[in-house]
Design a protein around this motif. Structure first.
Motif, PDB file in Angstrom:
ATOM      1  N   MET A  50     -17.132 -22.011 -18.399  1.00  0.00           N
ATOM      2  CA  MET A  50     -16.508 -20.728 -18.704  1.00  0.00           C
ATOM      3  C   MET A  50     -15.933 -20.729 -20.124  1.00  0.00           C
ATOM      4  O   MET A  50     -15.960 -19.707 -20.821  1.00  0.00           O
ATOM      5  CB  MET A  50     -15.416 -20.445 -17.675  1.00  0.00           C
ATOM      6  CG  MET A  50     -14.910 -19.031 -17.661  1.00  0.00           C
ATOM      7  SD  MET A  50     -14.160 -18.591 -16.059  1.00  0.00           S
ATOM      8  CE  MET A  50     -12.968 -19.889 -15.845  1.00  0.00           C
ATOM      9  N   THR A  51     -15.426 -21.861 -20.547  1.00  0.00           N
ATOM     10  CA  THR A  51     -14.900 -21.997 -21.902  1.00  0.00           C
ATOM     11  C   THR A  51     -15.985 -21.733 -22.938  1.00  0.00           C
ATOM     12  O   THR A  51     -15.759 -21.024 -23.933  1.00  0.00           O
ATOM     13  CB  THR A  51     -14.317 -23.417 -22.103  1.00  0.00           C
ATOM     14  OG1 THR A  51     -13.213 -23.595 -21.209  1.00  0.00           O
ATOM     15  CG2 THR A  51     -13.859 -23.632 -23.531  1.00  0.00           C
ATOM     16  N   ARG A  52     -17.160 -22.292 -22.708  1.00  0.00           N
ATOM     17  CA  ARG A  52     -18.256 -22.097 -23.665  1.00  0.00           C
ATOM     18  C   ARG A  52     -18.670 -20.629 -23.739  1.00  0.00           C
ATOM     19  O   ARG A  52     -18.935 -20.097 -24.823  1.00  0.00           O
ATOM     20  CB  ARG A  52     -19.450 -22.977 -23.280  1.00  0.00           C
ATOM     21  CG  ARG A  52     -19.225 -24.460 -23.564  1.00  0.00           C
ATOM     22  CD  ARG A  52     -20.523 -25.248 -23.468  1.00  0.00           C
ATOM     23  NE  ARG A  52     -21.007 -25.353 -22.097  1.00  0.00           N
ATOM     24  CZ  ARG A  52     -20.689 -26.348 -21.271  1.00  0.00           C
ATOM     25  NH1 ARG A  52     -19.887 -27.317 -21.676  1.00  0.00           N
ATOM     26  NH2 ARG A  52     -21.181 -26.384 -20.043  1.00  0.00           N
ATOM     27  N   VAL A  53     -18.735 -19.966 -22.585  1.00  0.00           N
ATOM     28  CA  VAL A  53     -19.093 -18.540 -22.562  1.00  0.00           C
ATOM     29  C   VAL A  53     -18.034 -17.716 -23.293  1.00  0.00           C
ATOM     30  O   VAL A  53     -18.354 -16.874 -24.147  1.00  0.00           O
ATOM     31  CB  VAL A  53     -19.258 -18.035 -21.113  1.00  0.00           C
ATOM     32  CG1 VAL A  53     -19.467 -16.520 -21.102  1.00  0.00           C
ATOM     33  CG2 VAL A  53     -20.430 -18.732 -20.428  1.00  0.00           C
ATOM     34  N   ALA A  54     -16.770 -17.956 -22.962  1.00  0.00           N
ATOM     35  CA  ALA A  54     -15.682 -17.189 -23.577  1.00  0.00           C
ATOM     36  C   ALA A  54     -15.634 -17.391 -25.083  1.00  0.00           C
ATOM     37  O   ALA A  54     -15.359 -16.444 -25.838  1.00  0.00           O
ATOM     38  CB  ALA A  54     -14.347 -17.586 -22.945  1.00  0.00           C
ATOM     39  N   SER A  55     -15.927 -18.608 -25.530  1.00  0.00           N
ATOM     40  CA  SER A  55     -15.900 -18.869 -26.983  1.00  0.00           C
ATOM     41  C   SER A  55     -16.932 -18.022 -27.716  1.00  0.00           C
ATOM     42  O   SER A  55     -16.685 -17.567 -28.844  1.00  0.00           O
ATOM     43  CB  SER A  55     -16.143 -20.357 -27.258  1.00  0.00           C
ATOM     44  OG  SER A  55     -17.487 -20.727 -26.988  1.00  0.00           O
ATOM     45  N   LYS A  56     -18.058 -17.795 -27.089  1.00  0.00           N
ATOM     46  CA  LYS A  56     -19.106 -16.957 -27.698  1.00  0.00           C
ATOM     47  C   LYS A  56     -18.721 -15.477 -27.667  1.00  0.00           C
ATOM     48  O   LYS A  56     -18.991 -14.729 -28.603  1.00  0.00           O
ATOM     49  CB  LYS A  56     -20.441 -17.179 -26.978  1.00  0.00           C
ATOM     50  CG  LYS A  56     -20.991 -18.597 -27.117  1.00  0.00           C
ATOM     51  CD  LYS A  56     -22.290 -18.756 -26.349  1.00  0.00           C
ATOM     52  CE  LYS A  56     -22.775 -20.202 -26.369  1.00  0.00           C
ATOM     53  NZ  LYS A  56     -23.067 -20.702 -27.726  1.00  0.00           N
ATOM     54  N   GLU A  57     -18.103 -15.050 -26.570  1.00  0.00           N
ATOM     55  CA  GLU A  57     -17.746 -13.636 -26.425  1.00  0.00           C
ATOM     56  C   GLU A  57     -16.516 -13.245 -27.242  1.00  0.00           C
ATOM     57  O   GLU A  57     -16.420 -12.115 -27.735  1.00  0.00           O
ATOM     58  CB  GLU A  57     -17.510 -13.316 -24.948  1.00  0.00           C
ATOM     59  CG  GLU A  57     -18.770 -13.434 -24.095  1.00  0.00           C
ATOM     60  CD  GLU A  57     -18.565 -12.969 -22.658  1.00  0.00           C
ATOM     61  OE1 GLU A  57     -17.453 -12.490 -22.338  1.00  0.00           O
ATOM     62  OE2 GLU A  57     -19.517 -13.097 -21.865  1.00  0.00           O
ATOM     63  N   PHE A  58     -15.563 -14.183 -27.381  1.00  0.00           N
ATOM     64  CA  PHE A  58     -14.302 -13.853 -28.053  1.00  0.00           C
ATOM     65  C   PHE A  58     -14.336 -14.116 -29.556  1.00  0.00           C
ATOM     66  O   PHE A  58     -13.422 -13.712 -30.273  1.00  0.00           O
ATOM     67  CB  PHE A  58     -13.137 -14.658 -27.447  1.00  0.00           C
ATOM     68  CG  PHE A  58     -12.841 -14.357 -26.004  1.00  0.00           C
ATOM     69  CD1 PHE A  58     -13.484 -13.328 -25.321  1.00  0.00           C
ATOM     70  CD2 PHE A  58     -11.911 -15.110 -25.307  1.00  0.00           C
ATOM     71  CE1 PHE A  58     -13.208 -13.053 -23.981  1.00  0.00           C
ATOM     72  CE2 PHE A  58     -11.612 -14.845 -23.970  1.00  0.00           C
ATOM     73  CZ  PHE A  58     -12.274 -13.813 -23.306  1.00  0.00           C
ATOM     74  N   GLY A  59     -15.367 -14.811 -30.012  1.00  0.00           N
ATOM     75  CA  GLY A  59     -15.421 -15.181 -31.428  1.00  0.00           C
ATOM     76  C   GLY A  59     -15.315 -13.987 -32.363  1.00  0.00           C
ATOM     77  O   GLY A  59     -14.658 -14.062 -33.414  1.00  0.00           O
ATOM     78  N   LYS A  60     -15.919 -12.869 -31.988  1.00  0.00           N
ATOM     79  CA  LYS A  60     -15.902 -11.686 -32.859  1.00  0.00           C
ATOM     80  C   LYS A  60     -14.509 -11.091 -32.997  1.00  0.00           C
ATOM     81  O   LYS A  60     -14.242 -10.314 -33.919  1.00  0.00           O
ATOM     82  CB  LYS A  60     -16.874 -10.628 -32.333  1.00  0.00           C
ATOM     83  CG  LYS A  60     -16.530 -10.062 -30.968  1.00  0.00           C
ATOM     84  CD  LYS A  60     -17.623  -9.106 -30.482  1.00  0.00           C
ATOM     85  CE  LYS A  60     -17.336  -8.600 -29.079  1.00  0.00           C
ATOM     86  NZ  LYS A  60     -18.440  -7.743 -28.577  1.00  0.00           N
ATOM     87  N   PHE A  61     -13.608 -11.468 -32.079  1.00  0.00           N
ATOM     88  CA  PHE A  61     -12.215 -11.019 -32.160  1.00  0.00           C
ATOM     89  C   PHE A  61     -11.322 -12.070 -32.839  1.00  0.00           C
ATOM     90  O   PHE A  61     -10.098 -11.924 -32.869  1.00  0.00           O
ATOM     91  CB  PHE A  61     -11.667 -10.734 -30.761  1.00  0.00           C
ATOM     92  CG  PHE A  61     -12.463  -9.724 -29.985  1.00  0.00           C
ATOM     93  CD1 PHE A  61     -12.538  -8.399 -30.389  1.00  0.00           C
ATOM     94  CD2 PHE A  61     -13.168 -10.108 -28.847  1.00  0.00           C
ATOM     95  CE1 PHE A  61     -13.280  -7.467 -29.673  1.00  0.00           C
ATOM     96  CE2 PHE A  61     -13.901  -9.189 -28.117  1.00  0.00           C
ATOM     97  CZ  PHE A  61     -13.968  -7.864 -28.535  1.00  0.00           C
ATOM     98  N   ASN A  62     -11.940 -13.116 -33.363  1.00  0.00           N
ATOM     99  CA  ASN A  62     -11.220 -14.228 -33.988  1.00  0.00           C
ATOM    100  C   ASN A  62     -10.276 -14.912 -32.998  1.00  0.00           C
ATOM    101  O   ASN A  62      -9.150 -15.271 -33.330  1.00  0.00           O
ATOM    102  CB  ASN A  62     -10.450 -13.766 -35.233  1.00  0.00           C
ATOM    103  CG  ASN A  62     -10.017 -14.936 -36.112  1.00  0.00           C
ATOM    104  OD1 ASN A  62     -10.608 -16.015 -36.073  1.00  0.00           O
ATOM    105  ND2 ASN A  62      -8.966 -14.726 -36.898  1.00  0.00           N
ATOM    106  N   ILE A  63     -10.763 -15.039 -31.753  1.00  0.00           N
ATOM    107  CA  ILE A  63     -10.048 -15.789 -30.719  1.00  0.00           C
ATOM    108  C   ILE A  63     -10.903 -17.001 -30.352  1.00  0.00           C
ATOM    109  O   ILE A  63     -12.043 -16.847 -29.914  1.00  0.00           O
ATOM    110  CB  ILE A  63      -9.801 -14.937 -29.457  1.00  0.00           C
ATOM    111  CG1 ILE A  63      -8.955 -13.712 -29.791  1.00  0.00           C
ATOM    112  CG2 ILE A  63      -9.134 -15.773 -28.364  1.00  0.00           C
ATOM    113  CD1 ILE A  63      -8.864 -12.703 -28.656  1.00  0.00           C
TER     114      ILE A  63
END
Length: 243
Positions: free
Chosen positions: A164-177
């Motif tokens: 889940m961490t790997r997925v979230a890192s890809k999805e949240f990257g555009k928000f600089n999170i």
């Protein structure tokens, strides 16, 4: 201090890695929102830290509880945290052939679903408030990678947290999170104190450093991942196991 001015919410804050994370992040300048299903334990964690911090009694497996915690945080600080540490976790060990469905569900609901609910609700608030430079740190486990007899529920939940961490890192990257996971080995805590001595001895023999880790040794890595010192670390799984 590298976290000066930052607001950090930490689950599982009543003991073990969560409590150590509260202490270390506060030492480094962060204001702490300590969350635990035992409210008195969370309160005891922040008591020595000062009045600027907040403790909340929260069951992370309950979306209603999580939303209430977010609202309480926004009410007190007028902003969401830019640091989220998912440290809440439980064990209910048994061999797969003997494990009850309830014990399987309970561990998945706290360790995996709880991490999902906290990430979802607090990240939504970060995005809505344009909180750039956010950092989410999820506590997985080396057991999620290696497996461990008697922990089919725990190992599955922690493997899920890492994925889940790997997925979230890809999805949240555009928000600089940024979103990263830590995979602790055997860390001395109330949760591991229940492990039988013969199992502890097996672990000691397999650990290169021949000792158990301390919660503070995980908390120092959490602080690094929460800070701008790790500004290009995203979607990583960092093993902290003693080798």
């Amino acid at each position: 201090m590298s976290l000066s001015g930052k607001l950090a919410v930490i689950t599982g804050a009543g003991s073990g890695i969560g409590r150590a994370a509260c202490n270390i992040l506060a030492r480094d300048g962060a204001t702490i929102v300590a969350i635990d299903r035992i409210g008195a334990s969370a309160a005891a964690t922040i008591k020595p830290l000062g009045d600027s911090h907040l403790s909340l009694e929260v069951d992370v497996s309950s979306s209603d509880n999580i939303r209430a915690a977010l609202n309480d945080t926004l009410k007190k600080y007028k902003k969401p945290p830019s640091i989220v540490v998912n440290s809440a976790g439980i064990t209910k060990d048994n061999f797969l052939l003997k494990m009850s469905e309830q014990d399987f569900d309970d561990v998945i609901n706290v360790n995996l679903k709880g991490t999902f609910l906290v990430m979802q609700n607090f990240a939504q608030a970060m995005v809505a408030h344009n909180i750039g430079g956010g950092s989410i740190v999820n506590i997985a486990s080396i057991v999620g990678k290696t497996g461990n007899m008697g922990q089919v529920n725990y190992a599955s939940s922690k493997s899920g947290v890492e994925s889940m961490t790997r997925v979230a890192s890809k999805e949240f990257g555009k928000f600089n999170i940024r979103v990263n996971a830590i995979l602790p080995g055997f860390i001395k805590s109330p949760m591991t104190d229940k492990v039988p001595d013969k199992v502890k001895e097996i672990y000691l023999q397999s650990c290169a450093l021949k000792r158990f880790g301390q919660p503070e040794e995980i908390a120092e890595v959490i602080s690094f991942l929460a800070s701008d010192k790790s500004s290009f670390v995203n979607g990583a799984s960092i093993e902290v196991t003693g080798g």
